[in-house]
Design an enzyme around this catalytic site. Structure first.
Site, short mmCIF file in Angstrom:
data_model
loop_
_atom_site.label_atom_id
_atom_site.label_comp_id
_atom_site.label_asym_id
_atom_site.label_seq_id
_atom_site.Cartn_x
_atom_site.Cartn_y
_atom_site.Cartn_z
NE ARG A 1 -3.47 -1.87 3.11
CZ ARG A 1 -3.10 -2.90 3.86
NH1 ARG A 1 -1.86 -2.99 4.32
NH2 ARG A 1 -3.95 -3.85 4.17
CB ILE A 2 3.51 2.46 2.33
CG1 ILE A 2 2.53 2.53 3.51
CG2 ILE A 2 4.49 3.64 2.38
CD1 ILE A 2 3.15 2.33 4.89
NE ARG B 1 7.96 -1.31 12.64
CZ ARG B 1 6.94 -0.46 12.45
NH1 ARG B 1 7.10 0.67 11.82
NH2 ARG B 1 5.75 -0.76 12.93
CG ASP C 1 9.92 8.44 10.06
OD1 ASP C 1 10.12 9.36 10.88
OD2 ASP C 1 8.85 7.80 10.01
CD GLU D 1 12.49 3.84 15.41
OE1 GLU D 1 11.34 3.92 15.90
OE2 GLU D 1 12.69 3.59 14.23
CG HIS E 1 8.87 5.45 14.00
ND1 HIS E 1 9.22 4.17 14.28
CD2 HIS E 1 7.74 5.35 13.24
CE1 HIS E 1 8.37 3.33 13.73
NE2 HIS E 1 7.45 4.02 13.09
C1 8YV Z 1 3.56 4.57 14.58
C2 8YV Z 1 4.08 2.72 12.86
O1 8YV Z 1 4.75 5.27 14.74
O2 8YV Z 1 2.10 2.15 11.77
C3 8YV Z 1 3.19 1.77 12.17
O3 8YV Z 1 3.59 0.62 12.00
O4 8YV Z 1 5.19 2.47 13.07
C4 8YV Z 1 3.55 4.06 13.22
O5 8YV Z 1 2.37 4.41 12.63
C5 8YV Z 1 3.31 3.84 15.82
O6 8YV Z 1 2.65 2.64 15.74
C6 8YV Z 1 2.62 4.81 16.77
O7 8YV Z 1 2.87 4.49 18.04
#
Ligand code: 8YV
Length: 318
Positions: free
Chosen positions: A159-160, A237, A261, A266, A284
């Site tokens: 999707r992304i 990630r 990002d 992290e 992130h």
């Molecule tokens: C968020 C994410 O930073 O969707 C994800 O997998 O890494 C991010 O949207 C995170 O889950 C918010 O706490």
């Protein structure tokens, strides 16, 4: 510490959600807030027999150990699309349902990928500093690199990845992608080898899902193939990129630069990043807009309500 059993379903929260989500959750559930506990083990012991749901966040996940201690657990609802920090094997083995927040955050993560590419290549943060610190009065800023007209390689075409591709068509770039198989819904060039894609492109954008299958996929060999004129953007990630190899490549200018990002450790990332002038760093924050975070929280709540009402889940993880 003892918990007071109540008629409201008991939910263990691994980390806080924004205030508007907390305000909506408080009256609907008996919440056990792990991050507030002075003694985490004591809290878990006290609430364990009653907890039917975990509400977690992408980066916090839910470990096999955590789930094993919760005999009444029925569902793990994740605020985030990535489920790599949730032990899906353990969940599946016990029939624990898992939900995430896909789709609602896709556009934001894609926007940030394009933003990071522009920020790194056009050196926008350096330009901002050049103006603010008065250097502009002494000399013009050094020349930068353009994005339009370049070859962009997408690592992952979910999707992304597909949304980043759509965003970038407006930049008159040539697009290629690396995925498990060629996509019939894409006219862009498919590469069966990530190294070949890296060799071909000027900018590599990583949009893979995290987890064991993609760990260190962008490794030293891929970075070598990318070369000193090419850029890397990672909005997936930290685990998808072999970070020590990336740091070496950035320090030795074996790649031109990066927009990142996500990182291995992290939020306490490797200090070597701070000394580099060829990276743009983000905390992130791909999904970190007010609009998207509200939609993510709503989806977590809707999945929990659906579960407890015996209705189909909105976004179950297969
Ligand atoms: C968020 C994410 O930073 O969707 C994800 O997998 O890494 C991010 O949207 C995170 O889950 C918010 O706490």
């Amino acid at each position: 510490m003892t918990s007071t059993p109540s008629d409201l379903p008991h939910v263990l929260m691994c980390g806080p959600y924004p205030s508007w989500d907390m305000e909506a959750l408080e009256p609907a559930y008996t919440l056990h807030k792990l991050w507030e506990a002075g003694d985490r083990e004591a809290l878990l012991k006290a609430c364990a027999p009653n907890v039917r749901a975990i509400a977690t966040r992408g980066e916090l996940g839910a470990s096999a150990e955590l789930m094993a201690g919760l005999p009444a657990l029925e569902i793990v609802s994740c605020y985030g699309v990535g489920t790599d920090a949730i032990d899906l094997t353990s969940a599946r083995a016990r029939g624990i349902r898992v939900t995430n927040t896909p789709d609602v955050l896709t556009g934001d993560v894609a926007d940030l990928a394009v933003g990071l590419a522009l920020s790194a290549m056009r050196r926008i943060p350096a330009g901002d500093a050049h103006v603010r610190n008065g250097t502009w009065a002494q000399r013009n800023m050094d020349l930068v690199t353009r994005l339009h007209g370049k070859r962009v390689g997408l690592v992952g075409y979910g999707r992304i990845g597909a949304t980043v591709a759509r965003r970038l068509t407006g930049f008159d770039v040539e697009l290629g992608y690396f995925a498990r198989a060629a996509r019939s819904d894409s006219t862009h060039r498919f590469f069966a080898s990530l190294t070949d894609l890296a060799e071909w492109c000027d900018l590599l954008i990583v949009t893979l899902a995290g987890g064991a299958a993609t760990k260190n996929m962008v490794n030293a060999e891929v970075l070598r193939a990318l070369g000193p004129q090419a850029w890397l953007v990672n909005v997936s990630r930290g685990s998808t990129v072999e970070e020590p190899a990336l740091l070496d490549a950035l320090e030795k200018r074996q790649i031109a630069g990066a927009g990142l990002d996500v990182f291995w450790n992290e939020p306490r990332i490797d200090a070597r990043f701070m000394a580099l002038d060829n990276v743009v760093l983000q905390p992130h924050h791909g999904s970190g807009t007010d609009e998207t975070r509200r939609a993510m929280g709503q989806l977590v709540r809707d999945n929990l309500s659906a579960h407890f009402a015996g209705l189909p889940l909105l976004t179950p993880v297969a």
